[in-house]
Scaffold this active site. Structure first.
Site, PDB file in Angstrom:
ATOM      1  N   ASN A   4       0.829  -1.128   0.049  1.00 36.24           N
ATOM      2  CA  ASN A   4      -0.087   0.044  -0.033  1.00 36.24           C
ATOM      3  C   ASN A   4       0.746   0.944  -0.164  1.00 36.24           C
ATOM      4  O   ASN A   4       2.190   1.212   0.415  1.00 36.24           O
ATOM      5  CB  ASN A   4      -0.836   0.122   1.178  1.00 36.24           C
ATOM      6  CG  ASN A   4      -1.933  -0.963   1.194  1.00 36.24           C
ATOM      7  OD1 ASN A   4      -2.457  -1.130   0.302  1.00 36.24           O
ATOM      8  ND2 ASN A   4      -2.256  -1.289   2.655  1.00 36.24           N
TER       9      ASN A   4
ATOM     10  N   GLU B 243      -4.728  -9.340   4.091  1.00 35.05           N
ATOM     11  CA  GLU B 243      -4.849  -8.000   3.288  1.00 35.05           C
ATOM     12  C   GLU B 243      -5.115  -8.419   1.831  1.00 35.05           C
ATOM     13  O   GLU B 243      -5.129  -7.527   0.806  1.00 35.05           O
ATOM     14  CB  GLU B 243      -3.746  -6.831   3.404  1.00 35.05           C
ATOM     15  CG  GLU B 243      -3.732  -6.382   4.689  1.00 35.05           C
ATOM     16  CD  GLU B 243      -2.944  -5.153   5.058  1.00 35.05           C
ATOM     17  OE1 GLU B 243      -3.298  -4.276   5.999  1.00 35.05           O
ATOM     18  OE2 GLU B 243      -1.895  -4.914   4.594  1.00 35.05           O
TER      19      GLU B 243
ATOM     20  N   ASN C 148      -1.983 -11.073  17.119  1.00 35.37           N
ATOM     21  CA  ASN C 148      -1.713 -10.176  18.235  1.00 35.37           C
ATOM     22  C   ASN C 148      -2.747 -10.646  19.301  1.00 35.37           C
ATOM     23  O   ASN C 148      -3.490 -11.628  19.118  1.00 35.37           O
ATOM     24  CB  ASN C 148      -1.689  -8.954  18.123  1.00 35.37           C
ATOM     25  CG  ASN C 148      -3.263  -8.376  17.408  1.00 35.37           C
ATOM     26  OD1 ASN C 148      -4.199  -8.970  17.556  1.00 35.37           O
ATOM     27  ND2 ASN C 148      -2.868  -7.202  16.943  1.00 35.37           N
TER      28      ASN C 148
ATOM     29  N   GLY D 229       2.243  -6.631  22.428  1.00 36.76           N
ATOM     30  CA  GLY D 229       2.810  -5.231  22.357  1.00 36.76           C
ATOM     31  C   GLY D 229       4.164  -5.279  23.387  1.00 36.76           C
ATOM     32  O   GLY D 229       4.852  -6.139  23.587  1.00 36.76           O
TER      33      GLY D 229
ATOM     34  N   ASP E 149       6.721   5.173  18.342  1.00 34.93           N
ATOM     35  CA  ASP E 149       5.659   4.886  17.372  1.00 34.93           C
ATOM     36  C   ASP E 149       5.751   3.342  17.253  1.00 34.93           C
ATOM     37  O   ASP E 149       6.659   2.603  16.603  1.00 34.93           O
ATOM     38  CB  ASP E 149       6.351   5.597  15.945  1.00 34.93           C
ATOM     39  CG  ASP E 149       4.947   5.004  14.814  1.00 34.93           C
ATOM     40  OD1 ASP E 149       3.888   4.623  15.147  1.00 34.93           O
ATOM     41  OD2 ASP E 149       5.301   5.541  13.759  1.00 34.93           O
TER      42      ASP E 149
ATOM     43  N   GLY F 150       4.551  -5.207  14.819  1.00 33.61           N
ATOM     44  CA  GLY F 150       4.004  -6.513  14.462  1.00 33.61           C
ATOM     45  C   GLY F 150       4.896  -7.013  13.051  1.00 33.61           C
ATOM     46  O   GLY F 150       4.974  -8.286  13.022  1.00 33.61           O
ATOM     47  N   ASP F 151       4.752  -6.099  12.149  1.00 35.15           N
ATOM     48  CA  ASP F 151       5.417  -6.698  10.870  1.00 35.15           C
ATOM     49  C   ASP F 151       6.889  -6.882  10.939  1.00 35.15           C
ATOM     50  O   ASP F 151       7.244  -7.868  10.435  1.00 35.15           O
ATOM     51  CB  ASP F 151       5.051  -5.626   9.734  1.00 35.15           C
ATOM     52  CG  ASP F 151       3.620  -5.595   9.384  1.00 35.15           C
ATOM     53  OD1 ASP F 151       3.019  -6.481   9.556  1.00 35.15           O
ATOM     54  OD2 ASP F 151       3.284  -4.353   8.798  1.00 35.15           O
TER      55      ASP F 151
ATOM     56  N   GLY G  39       7.212   5.310  11.521  1.00 39.92           N
ATOM     57  CA  GLY G  39       6.943   4.675  10.218  1.00 39.92           C
ATOM     58  C   GLY G  39       7.106   3.115  10.312  1.00 39.92           C
ATOM     59  O   GLY G  39       7.232   2.534  11.447  1.00 39.92           O
TER      60      GLY G  39
HETATM   61  P1  ADP Z   1       0.700  -5.616  16.381  1.00 33.60           P
HETATM   62  O1  ADP Z   1       1.430  -4.375  15.703  1.00 33.60           O
HETATM   63  O2  ADP Z   1       0.467  -6.823  15.292  1.00 33.60           O
HETATM   64  O3  ADP Z   1      -0.278  -5.449  17.295  1.00 33.60           O
HETATM   65  P2  ADP Z   1       2.326  -6.018  18.862  1.00 33.60           P
HETATM   66  O4  ADP Z   1       1.994  -4.822  19.192  1.00 33.60           O
HETATM   67  O5  ADP Z   1       2.043  -6.956  19.468  1.00 33.60           O
HETATM   68  O6  ADP Z   1       2.073  -6.492  17.359  1.00 33.60           O
HETATM   69  O7  ADP Z   1       4.100  -6.070  18.704  1.00 33.60           O
HETATM   70  C1  ADP Z   1       4.939  -7.278  18.059  1.00 33.60           C
HETATM   71  C2  ADP Z   1       5.930  -7.515  18.970  1.00 33.60           C
HETATM   72  O8  ADP Z   1       6.721  -6.325  19.024  1.00 33.60           O
HETATM   73  C3  ADP Z   1       5.752  -7.573  20.518  1.00 33.60           C
HETATM   74  O9  ADP Z   1       5.472  -8.960  20.802  1.00 33.60           O
HETATM   75  C4  ADP Z   1       6.846  -7.257  21.339  1.00 33.60           C
HETATM   76  O10 ADP Z   1       7.898  -8.191  21.026  1.00 33.60           O
HETATM   77  C5  ADP Z   1       7.416  -6.155  20.244  1.00 33.60           C
HETATM   78  N1  ADP Z   1       7.109  -4.853  20.722  1.00 33.60           N
HETATM   79  C6  ADP Z   1       5.926  -4.144  20.483  1.00 33.60           C
HETATM   80  N2  ADP Z   1       5.514  -3.039  21.144  1.00 33.60           N
HETATM   81  C7  ADP Z   1       6.607  -2.974  22.190  1.00 33.60           C
HETATM   82  C8  ADP Z   1       7.121  -2.034  23.256  1.00 33.60           C
HETATM   83  N3  ADP Z   1       6.100  -1.238  23.429  1.00 33.60           N
HETATM   84  N4  ADP Z   1       7.976  -2.510  24.052  1.00 33.60           N
HETATM   85  C9  ADP Z   1       8.771  -3.445  23.809  1.00 33.60           C
HETATM   86  N5  ADP Z   1       8.564  -4.310  22.586  1.00 33.60           N
HETATM   87  C10 ADP Z   1       7.488  -3.931  22.010  1.00 33.60           C
END
Ligand code: ADP
Length: 292
Positions: free
Chosen positions: A13, A135, A179, A205, A229, A234-235, A270
């Site tokens: 995209n 997607e 997730n 996360g 950010d 996740g990607d 980004g």
């Molecule tokens: P999505 O973007 O698909 O919701 P997540 O937010 O779960 O995916 O993020 C994927 C992975 O990236 C998490 O399991 C973690 O290992 C890492 N991650 C994401 N956010 C954080 C953060 N705030 N601090 C440390 N690691 C993070």
């Protein structure tokens, strides 16, 4: 035939991002503050993440015959990603995400799938790991996984955006990486295991990752970072995971590396620009005892 380490079957995209004081209501016009365009789409993001993590990568997908299509193809090529199965569909626009963000960080997003809705390859390149998201049409992912399985590849599904998935399709997924919201819509980890998925990696996360297999379930904490950010975390995780699985790492070691990649991606704005390189990911991953 050796083929690629990682074959990504997914979307591309162009993200059009405008910032405004407040989001417009129906029929209303507001004046925006800034405007920028970013390469995106889960397929492209994960392909870049896997390539920067050290894998040889092919991206299977579709763009339109417009300037955005040429731009995204160029982004993939510049990363060393094979685009011989990235087709151009002249009578469709390239996928777009039209994103408005207000002062409080609230957003509203319109996704136009465009060419992504017509990804239907007759063949995909040979790869050790084949990874897909949702997607693009589900039938395309299902056909790609059937083909990949038949060649002995490992299939990895990142079920995003969230969708309910039939048991028959789940049976063609070796590893599913949802997730914490997506796993609920999929009916929980027990349902996935019951339908033949052997390994589930639930990303939570900043709360880390759960690696769920039968009979064991293991939690790994997130790496401590200062996020600016979280777009693309996740990607980053999925692309890095695929690269290490293709290199032959055991699942827990690959997840540890992927968690470091996800954490690093949150420290820069980004999606594509925030993907980390292998040496930086390894340096962060090495701060913790290797997972066994
Ligand atoms: P999505 O973007 O698909 O919701 P997540 O937010 O779960 O995916 O993020 C994927 C992975 O990236 C998490 O399991 C973690 O290992 C890492 N991650 C994401 N956010 C954080 C953060 N705030 N601090 C440390 N690691 C993070």
């Amino acid at each position: 035939m050796r083929g690629f380490d990682v074959v990504v079957v997914g979307s591309l995209n162009l993200d059009l991002v405008t910032r405004t004081e407040r989001l417009p209501g129906p029929g209303e016009t507001v004046i925006g503050g800034s405007y920028a365009e970013f390469p995106g789409g889960k397929g492209l993001n994960q392909a870049v993440a896997a390539a920067r993590a050290g894998a040889s990568v092919a991206l299977v997908g579709a763009v339109g015959g417009d300037h955005a299509g040429a731009l995204l193809r160029g982004v993939a090529t510049d990363e060393g990603i094979d685009v011989s199965h990235l087709v151009t569909i002249d009578d469709e626009p390239t996928g777009r995400a039209i994103i408005s963000v207000d002062e409080a960080g609230e957003n509203s997003i319109i996704v136009v799938p465009g060419a992504n809705a017509r990804v239907a390859p007759r063949d995909i390149p040979v790869g050790r790991v084949v990874i897909a998201q949702l997607e693009i049409p589900l039938g395309t992912v299902a056909a790609a996984f059937r083909l990949a399985r038949g060649r002995g590849a490992t299939t990895v599904l990142n079920p995003a955006p969230a969708a309910e998935l039939a048991a028959e399709f789940l049976a063609s997924c070796d590893i599913v990486v949802p997730n914490e919201h997506e796993v609920v819509l999929l009916g929980g980890t027990d349902r996935l295991l019951d339908h033949g998925v052997s390994q589930i990696v639930v990303t939570r996360g900043g709360a880390g990752v759960d690696v769920v297999t039968r009979p064991s379930s293991i939690h790994l904490d997130a790496f401590p970072v200062d996020p600016v950010d979280t777009t693309g975390a996740g990607d980053a995780f999925c692309g890095a995971l695929a690269s290490r699985l293709a290199a032959g790492d055991p699942l827990l070691a690959a997840v540890q590396f992927a968690a470091a990649a996800g954490a690093l991606a949150t420290t820069k704005p980004g999606a594509v620009p925030s993907q980390a390189r292998r040496s930086d990911i390894e340096a962060l991953a090495a701060t913790r005892t290797p997972a066994t």
